[in-house]
Design a protein around this motif. Structure first.
Motif, PDB file in Angstrom:
ATOM      1  N   GLY A  88       0.787  -1.222   0.000  1.00  0.00           N
ATOM      2  CA  GLY A  88       0.000   0.000   0.000  1.00  0.00           C
ATOM      3  C   GLY A  88       0.820   1.273   0.000  1.00  0.00           C
ATOM      4  N   LYS A  89       2.134   1.151  -0.014  1.00  0.00           N
ATOM      5  CA  LYS A  89       3.007   2.330  -0.022  1.00  0.00           C
ATOM      6  C   LYS A  89       3.660   2.483  -1.404  1.00  0.00           C
ATOM      7  N   VAL A  90       4.038   3.691  -1.723  1.00  0.00           N
ATOM      8  CA  VAL A  90       4.835   3.970  -2.915  1.00  0.00           C
ATOM      9  C   VAL A  90       6.288   3.778  -2.512  1.00  0.00           C
ATOM     10  N   THR A 119       3.550  -2.610  -8.181  1.00  0.00           N
ATOM     11  CA  THR A 119       3.931  -2.685  -9.591  1.00  0.00           C
ATOM     12  C   THR A 119       5.047  -1.680  -9.877  1.00  0.00           C
ATOM     13  N   VAL A 120       6.096  -2.141 -10.532  1.00  0.00           N
ATOM     14  CA  VAL A 120       7.196  -1.249 -10.917  1.00  0.00           C
ATOM     15  C   VAL A 120       6.693  -0.360 -12.045  1.00  0.00           C
ATOM     16  N   THR A 121       6.761   0.953 -11.833  1.00  0.00           N
ATOM     17  CA  THR A 121       6.236   1.880 -12.842  1.00  0.00           C
ATOM     18  C   THR A 121       7.319   2.522 -13.691  1.00  0.00           C
ATOM     19  N   LEU A 175      10.803   3.028  -9.298  1.00  0.00           N
ATOM     20  CA  LEU A 175       9.624   3.548  -8.614  1.00  0.00           C
ATOM     21  C   LEU A 175       8.521   2.502  -8.675  1.00  0.00           C
ATOM     22  N   VAL A 176       7.891   2.255  -7.520  1.00  0.00           N
ATOM     23  CA  VAL A 176       6.879   1.209  -7.381  1.00  0.00           C
ATOM     24  C   VAL A 176       5.598   1.841  -6.843  1.00  0.00           C
ATOM     25  N   ASP A 177       4.455   1.517  -7.473  1.00  0.00           N
ATOM     26  CA  ASP A 177       3.193   2.094  -7.020  1.00  0.00           C
ATOM     27  C   ASP A 177       2.630   1.351  -5.806  1.00  0.00           C
ATOM     28  N   LYS A 236       2.537  11.874  -8.427  1.00  0.00           N
ATOM     29  CA  LYS A 236       1.497  11.207  -9.232  1.00  0.00           C
ATOM     30  C   LYS A 236       1.011   9.924  -8.579  1.00  0.00           C
ATOM     31  N   LEU A 237       1.936   9.196  -7.961  1.00  0.00           N
ATOM     32  CA  LEU A 237       1.579   7.906  -7.372  1.00  0.00           C
ATOM     33  C   LEU A 237       0.987   8.031  -5.967  1.00  0.00           C
TER      34      LEU A 237
END
Length: 159
Positions: A24-26, A137-139, A131-133, A157-158
């Motif tokens: 649940g964290k970025v 998921t790796v964005t 960067l992971v959302d 954005k995330l």
């Protein structure tokens, strides 16, 4: 489909940490080194962590000695350096390989999810950033030359 949360890694103190604990964290996953030209990025990474932590953002540091022997110390040396030199408070993991036969499973996964230039998977140098959302998921993948403060818009954005 796997996510970043499916992996476990050892922290600098040797204890195992499930990345599901960050569900649940970025996340910003970074391979780090103490004796690299990019080492001052620890300051920017810590600034991002402190700025966005309350909104659910975490930096995860993974020391690596595969690039020019720039992380020669043991876990205690790395912890001391990060604390005393850059006052790092974000989670730091034990030293890993990010390329080659002994690549950590997390890095095998994230490199496949966000390829580098011309579709390459190999990490080219220290301080490559992923960067992971919030879903794990790796964005995006960012080159070592991309300074942490340049990531603020993408993080916003995330969040």
């Amino acid at each position: 489909m796997s996510t970043v949360y499916d992996f476990t890694a050892s922290l600098l103190d040797g204890s195992n940490k499930s990345l599901a604990d960050f569900s649940g964290k970025v996340l910003l996953v970074v391979n780090t080194a103490s004796k690299c030209g990019f080492t001052p990025q620890y300051e920017g990474l810590e600034a991002l962590y402190r700025k966005y932590q309350s909104q659910g953002f975490v930096v995860l540091g993974f020391p690596c000695n595969q690039f020019g022997g720039q992380e020669p110390g043991d876990a205690a040396d790395i912890a001391r350096f990060c604390s005393l030199t850059y006052d790092v408070t974000f989670p730091m993991f034990g030293k890993i390989d990010v390329n080659g036969a002994d690549v950590h499973p997390l890095y095998r996964f994230i490199k496949g999810e966000a390829k580098g230039v011309l579709g390459t998977e190999a990490i080219k140098w220290n301080f490559t950033k992923f960067l992971v959302d919030r879903e794990g998921t790796v964005t995006e993948r960012f080159a070592p030359s991309v300074a942490p403060d340049q990531l603020a818009k993408e993080i916003d954005k995330l969040l």
